[in-house]
Design a protein around this motif. Structure first.
Motif: not given
Length: 156
Positions: A67-68, A51-54, A86-89, A98-106
């Protein structure tokens, strides 16, 4: 965007390392031993039961973020016919990456995985700094949501 790859993480010390880093950098506090112990118990139960995927985001040979997904079920409704949630956390990118699209990809990876698992409701909490990232991916503000703020036991 950098060439980001992902690896799923199930090893408790690695999960705790990232969780501690997120708490320190997002919440701005050093987590207590009790909080880390509670996180350890959570991971032991929820990694084991699925029930948790990281995940950890990797660029080249560097771990740069995480991310999880916390999976749950609720009573099916018109806006969530499957009842699967699905609660993303724990979405975090180290400052120097930061600022290179990594957060978006996650976030895209997490949303895709949640959809593959049949989740009709995908939600998260955000900081003001990350709100535009989530909106650019398709998240919307929820109206009518309230959170009980009294963490002490009070009798009415």
């Amino acid at each position: 965007m950098n060439n980001v790859t992902f690896r799923q993480v199930i090893v408790i010390p690695t999960l705790l390392h990232w969780r501690k880093e997120v708490i320190e950098n997002v919440f701005g506090i050093i987590p207590s031993k009790a909080l880390l112990a509670a996180n350890r118990r959570y991971y032991q139960q929820h990694i084991a039961d699925g029930s948790h995927i990281a995940i950890v985001a990797v660029v080249g040979s560097l771990d740069v973020g995480c991310g999880a997904i916390c999976l749950s079920e609720e009573l099916p409704s018109p806006d969530n016919p499957s009842g699967r949630c699905a609660y993303l956390m724990n979405i975090y990118v180290r400052a120097e990456h930061r600022g290179h699209g990594i957060g978006h990809a996650i976030v895209r990876w997490l949303v895709t995985k949640a959809r593959e698992l049949g989740c009709d409701k995908i939600y998260l909490e955000t900081t003001d700094g990350a709100r535009s990232l989530y909106k650019s991916i398709g998240f919307e503000e929820l109206h009518g949501i309230m959170k009980y703020a009294d963490i002490q036991n009070r009798e009415s």
